[in-house]
Design a protein around this motif. Sequence first.
Motif, PDB file in Angstrom:
ATOM      1  N   GLY A   1     -24.351 -68.988   8.643  1.00 17.95           N
ATOM      2  CA  GLY A   1     -24.331 -67.564   8.927  1.00 17.95           C
ATOM      3  C   GLY A   1     -24.393 -66.726   7.669  1.00 17.95           C
ATOM      4  O   GLY A   1     -24.561 -67.223   6.557  1.00 17.95           O
ATOM      5  N   THR A   2     -24.242 -65.431   7.881  1.00 12.86           N
ATOM      6  CA  THR A   2     -24.239 -64.479   6.780  1.00 12.86           C
ATOM      7  C   THR A   2     -22.975 -63.644   6.885  1.00 12.86           C
ATOM      8  O   THR A   2     -22.148 -63.851   7.785  1.00 12.86           O
ATOM      9  CB  THR A   2     -25.487 -63.580   6.842  1.00 12.86           C
ATOM     10  OG1 THR A   2     -25.527 -62.745   5.683  1.00 12.86           O
ATOM     11  CG2 THR A   2     -25.480 -62.694   8.084  1.00 12.86           C
ATOM     12  N   ILE A   3     -22.806 -62.731   5.952  1.00 11.75           N
ATOM     13  CA  ILE A   3     -21.721 -61.760   6.057  1.00 11.75           C
ATOM     14  C   ILE A   3     -22.310 -60.367   5.910  1.00 11.75           C
ATOM     15  O   ILE A   3     -23.353 -60.178   5.277  1.00 11.75           O
ATOM     16  CB  ILE A   3     -20.609 -61.995   5.012  1.00 11.75           C
ATOM     17  CG1 ILE A   3     -21.125 -61.737   3.600  1.00 11.75           C
ATOM     18  CG2 ILE A   3     -20.030 -63.386   5.124  1.00 11.75           C
ATOM     19  CD1 ILE A   3     -20.022 -61.727   2.559  1.00 11.75           C
TER      20      ILE A   3
ATOM     21  N   ASN B   1     -25.524 -71.295   1.596  1.00 11.06           N
ATOM     22  CA  ASN B   1     -24.240 -71.843   1.163  1.00 11.06           C
ATOM     23  C   ASN B   1     -23.064 -71.354   2.002  1.00 11.06           C
ATOM     24  O   ASN B   1     -21.967 -71.910   1.913  1.00 11.06           O
ATOM     25  CB  ASN B   1     -23.969 -71.484  -0.300  1.00 11.06           C
ATOM     26  CG  ASN B   1     -24.910 -72.186  -1.258  1.00 11.06           C
ATOM     27  OD1 ASN B   1     -25.575 -73.144  -0.882  1.00 11.06           O
ATOM     28  ND2 ASN B   1     -24.986 -71.704  -2.489  1.00 11.06           N
ATOM     29  N   CYS B   2     -23.272 -70.303   2.793  1.00  5.11           N
ATOM     30  CA  CYS B   2     -22.160 -69.710   3.541  1.00  5.11           C
ATOM     31  C   CYS B   2     -21.717 -70.640   4.662  1.00  5.11           C
ATOM     32  O   CYS B   2     -22.530 -71.089   5.472  1.00  5.11           O
ATOM     33  CB  CYS B   2     -22.569 -68.357   4.115  1.00  5.11           C
ATOM     34  SG  CYS B   2     -21.243 -67.541   5.032  1.00  5.11           S
ATOM     35  N   VAL B   3     -20.403 -70.917   4.731  1.00  6.09           N
ATOM     36  CA  VAL B   3     -19.857 -71.829   5.742  1.00  6.09           C
ATOM     37  C   VAL B   3     -19.067 -71.087   6.814  1.00  6.09           C
ATOM     38  O   VAL B   3     -18.459 -71.715   7.680  1.00  6.09           O
ATOM     39  CB  VAL B   3     -18.970 -72.907   5.084  1.00  6.09           C
ATOM     40  CG1 VAL B   3     -19.776 -73.740   4.106  1.00  6.09           C
ATOM     41  CG2 VAL B   3     -17.760 -72.282   4.392  1.00  6.09           C
ATOM     42  N   GLN B   4     -19.042 -69.760   6.757  1.00  3.47           N
ATOM     43  CA  GLN B   4     -18.350 -68.942   7.764  1.00  3.47           C
ATOM     44  C   GLN B   4     -16.857 -69.265   7.850  1.00  3.47           C
ATOM     45  O   GLN B   4     -16.264 -69.262   8.933  1.00  3.47           O
ATOM     46  CB  GLN B   4     -19.012 -69.133   9.135  1.00  3.47           C
ATOM     47  CG  GLN B   4     -20.455 -68.679   9.205  1.00  3.47           C
ATOM     48  CD  GLN B   4     -20.607 -67.169   9.240  1.00  3.47           C
ATOM     49  OE1 GLN B   4     -20.354 -66.516  10.251  1.00  3.47           O
ATOM     50  NE2 GLN B   4     -21.015 -66.604   8.116  1.00  3.47           N
ATOM     51  N   CYS B   5     -16.246 -69.548   6.698  1.00  2.30           N
ATOM     52  CA  CYS B   5     -14.822 -69.895   6.698  1.00  2.30           C
ATOM     53  C   CYS B   5     -13.928 -68.682   6.877  1.00  2.30           C
ATOM     54  O   CYS B   5     -12.776 -68.803   7.299  1.00  2.30           O
ATOM     55  CB  CYS B   5     -14.457 -70.628   5.407  1.00  2.30           C
ATOM     56  SG  CYS B   5     -14.606 -69.610   3.908  1.00  2.30           S
ATOM     57  N   GLY B   6     -14.425 -67.497   6.514  1.00  2.00           N
ATOM     58  CA  GLY B   6     -13.660 -66.276   6.703  1.00  2.00           C
ATOM     59  C   GLY B   6     -12.740 -65.907   5.566  1.00  2.00           C
ATOM     60  O   GLY B   6     -12.032 -64.895   5.642  1.00  2.00           O
TER      61      GLY B   6
ATOM     62  N   ARG C   1     -25.405 -67.149  12.149  1.00  2.00           N
ATOM     63  CA  ARG C   1     -26.844 -67.114  12.402  1.00  2.00           C
ATOM     64  C   ARG C   1     -27.536 -68.129  11.500  1.00  2.00           C
ATOM     65  O   ARG C   1     -26.928 -68.692  10.584  1.00  2.00           O
ATOM     66  CB  ARG C   1     -27.416 -65.724  12.133  1.00  2.00           C
ATOM     67  CG  ARG C   1     -27.492 -65.371  10.651  1.00  2.00           C
ATOM     68  CD  ARG C   1     -28.220 -64.072  10.408  1.00  2.00           C
ATOM     69  NE  ARG C   1     -28.612 -63.913   9.008  1.00  2.00           N
ATOM     70  CZ  ARG C   1     -29.310 -62.900   8.533  1.00  2.00           C
ATOM     71  NH1 ARG C   1     -29.697 -61.929   9.350  1.00  2.00           N
ATOM     72  NH2 ARG C   1     -29.640 -62.834   7.251  1.00  2.00           N
ATOM     73  N   LEU C   2     -28.821 -68.351  11.766  1.00  2.00           N
ATOM     74  CA  LEU C   2     -29.676 -69.122  10.867  1.00  2.00           C
ATOM     75  C   LEU C   2     -30.833 -68.228  10.463  1.00  2.00           C
ATOM     76  O   LEU C   2     -31.659 -67.845  11.298  1.00  2.00           O
ATOM     77  CB  LEU C   2     -30.210 -70.382  11.548  1.00  2.00           C
ATOM     78  CG  LEU C   2     -31.264 -71.161  10.738  1.00  2.00           C
ATOM     79  CD1 LEU C   2     -30.652 -71.720   9.454  1.00  2.00           C
ATOM     80  CD2 LEU C   2     -31.891 -72.276  11.563  1.00  2.00           C
ATOM     81  N   SER C   3     -30.888 -67.877   9.203  1.00  2.00           N
ATOM     82  CA  SER C   3     -31.992 -67.063   8.703  1.00  2.00           C
ATOM     83  C   SER C   3     -33.253 -67.918   8.617  1.00  2.00           C
ATOM     84  O   SER C   3     -33.215 -69.064   8.158  1.00  2.00           O
ATOM     85  CB  SER C   3     -31.652 -66.500   7.322  1.00  2.00           C
ATOM     86  OG  SER C   3     -32.782 -65.852   6.760  1.00  2.00           O
TER      87      SER C   3
ATOM     88  N   ALA D   1     -34.218 -64.231  12.155  1.00  2.00           N
ATOM     89  CA  ALA D   1     -32.996 -65.043  12.172  1.00  2.00           C
ATOM     90  C   ALA D   1     -32.691 -65.446  13.606  1.00  2.00           C
ATOM     91  O   ALA D   1     -33.134 -64.795  14.562  1.00  2.00           O
ATOM     92  CB  ALA D   1     -31.821 -64.277  11.571  1.00  2.00           C
ATOM     93  N   LEU D   2     -31.939 -66.536  13.749  1.00  2.00           N
ATOM     94  CA  LEU D   2     -31.500 -67.009  15.058  1.00  2.00           C
ATOM     95  C   LEU D   2     -29.997 -66.791  15.172  1.00  2.00           C
ATOM     96  O   LEU D   2     -29.235 -67.251  14.315  1.00  2.00           O
ATOM     97  CB  LEU D   2     -31.804 -68.506  15.219  1.00  2.00           C
ATOM     98  CG  LEU D   2     -33.242 -68.967  14.982  1.00  2.00           C
ATOM     99  CD1 LEU D   2     -33.321 -70.484  15.102  1.00  2.00           C
ATOM    100  CD2 LEU D   2     -34.186 -68.294  15.963  1.00  2.00           C
ATOM    101  N   ASP D   3     -29.574 -66.097  16.209  1.00  2.00           N
ATOM    102  CA  ASP D   3     -28.141 -65.930  16.437  1.00  2.00           C
ATOM    103  C   ASP D   3     -27.539 -67.253  16.899  1.00  2.00           C
ATOM    104  O   ASP D   3     -28.121 -67.968  17.720  1.00  2.00           O
ATOM    105  CB  ASP D   3     -27.895 -64.851  17.496  1.00  2.00           C
ATOM    106  CG  ASP D   3     -28.258 -63.462  16.994  1.00  2.00           C
ATOM    107  OD1 ASP D   3     -28.196 -63.251  15.768  1.00  2.00           O
ATOM    108  OD2 ASP D   3     -28.620 -62.604  17.824  1.00  2.00           O
TER     109      ASP D   3
END
Length: 704
Positions: A560-562, A599-604, A620-622, A549-551
């Motif tokens: 990103g991921t969670i 699909n994750c948009v890191q909206c929180g 990140r980008l997996s 993955a790339l930070d």
Amino acid sequence: MPLQAQTLGKALGEDLTLHTTLCRREAGSFQKAVKSGETVVVACTQEKRLFSELAEQTEGAISPIRFVNIRETGGWGREAEHAMPKMAALLAAARLPEPEPVPTVTYKSEGRVLIIGAIDAAERAASFLADAMQVTVFAQGPGNAGGSQERRFPVLAGRLQSLSGWLGAFDVSWDASNPIDLDLCTRCNACVAACPEQAIGLDYQVDLSRCTSHRDCVKVCEAAGAIDFTRDARPQTERFDVVLDLRGDKASPTFTSHALPQGYFRWDGQDLQTLLKVRELVGEFEKPRFFAYKQKLCAHSRNEQVGCSACIDICSAEAVRSDKSRQQIVVNPNLCVGCGACTTACPTGALTYAYPRPAEQGTKIRTLLSAYQAAGGRDAALLLHSQDKGQALIDELGRGAQLGVMQGVPARVMPVALWHTASVGMELWLSAVAYGARQVMVLLTTEEAPQYRAALMEQMAVAQSLLNGLGYTGVHFQLIEAKTPSSLDADLQHLTARNLKASTLPTGPAVAARHAVQAEKRSNLELVIDHLMAQSPVMAQDESTRPKALDLPAAGSPLGTIVVDGSKCTLCMSCVGACPSSALQDNPLQPEIRLVEKNCVQCGLCAKTCPENAITLQPRLSLLAERQQPRVLHGSPPYACIRCSKPFGTLKAIETMLGRLAGHSMFQGAALERLKMCGDCRVVDMFTDENQVRIAGANPSKPQ
């Protein structure tokens, strides 16, 4: 200006005829062309008005006409002899059809203008407008000279309470609390002369802080009856179509947004262009509805929790507000100025720019780059600029190059005019790189709101980290901040000069992408990432050595991921219900939280909804194929009913509940054991327990 008709024609796939006086002696060729029915592209914007009038006067003219500037953007410059590929690209893009029409926003103005300020300056401004508009003055002090003796305009006065609205619908409220009624005042000046404290100025209002109640003014005004110190304060409200404010931007109340509403003007008393603009605002006006909103994609609010507020925070017109009760945002189309910053900041694509649409803007970028490459161009760079001040800077730069005092726009730099530079963001910048651009530059002038710069910088940092992480070297994205043509010239030469070494140029995919830009933001972003990964030097490495993955920078990342803390998570699934992008999913067969990372948009929203604070965002980008498939983040064995063995919850949730209620007086002994049962068994157990307290007269065999 050097022009090679054969080279340009070959790149465009048509025979071109070079005209030198098309607007004069060769006008007949233009008239013949506009009768053909095919799109006519005129490579001259200087005589746009003349050509348009000539087409209107030509009988049988049916062809759509496009205008494009290849002079200031390429032909006038030190590198003009190398600019043929750029000219071919600009001509190819000019042939594209106009954007599809969109719904419009209508303003209606009857010309009722309110001028707010010192009465002398306000009446002076009113004299310039009165022949074309219905003028009302709101006096805020006498100024240097006071009001004129001749009362030519209605005059209001008092304490302003509020000012809101837009063209055709400005609502003004004030308290008319002064003893002098300006409707009755004849401006005879008797009160001014009679007042021993000089508390009455030539705005014909009493300064109550100086008045000591001699009431000499009342005596001299008996005939007119304009002065009454016993008059109660009267709240007043009135609607106007246009507001001309002479008080400056520090006054209150006023509009504090960076982008002022249509129909509201601030005037310094000098710039007559402002008054000319005001005079034009009588009638009915339309503008495009610049945005489209899909509530189901919006990550703003779920379960009374606010997640993403990017659009609200960035809007320079204060046109976007929260409607948390309905789990959405609301955009006021009357206040929206079409900058598109909200659509750029939106991580899900719930807000999209509508005019032009992303697919239309992407088609233009793709056409520019493919035509440039077909004409033999290399190392293309795009310069995104506004069609107002940005275009003016480029025109002045070209003129300076023609006069020999500047270098001009470099041959490999293609200017792209936008309604606003904030309307295009990371997904289209990356698309440009995928299509073959080596650099994407965004020109900022003095017209952008400060928050736009910050948002563009954040998105550029994310996009640059992504490209560099995939092995594409160099700096692909740049913000150019220029106020003058000379500063723009210096920046362009520094970043894109032809004498730069090949080793210092940014690198891109070896094979240009061929996909069309999609209407949906996330779909487009995924297509671009897939292409960049397929061509990536990093992905060409052995799977055992390349990163998984790339930070990415936390600020502004839509990827990103969670991470779920299994020691806290009870699998209540609140996060799954809150997720607006279907990134988080449950498993209908067993208790699990699963994530589709793409699909994750890191909206929180998931983190804010989680009652156990068990979720952390990780931008990140997996680089793994599993980013497109559901991946288990956390799971727990089901908890089986101690009476019938039917699963009815998760082991973690039941154990957590038992731990929290073990010390409660209502859950001791059998009552605590009953929590380990499913709902059906719990009811049965309650009615078969001889020690269970029941309502008098109740039949255990027939539950009431």
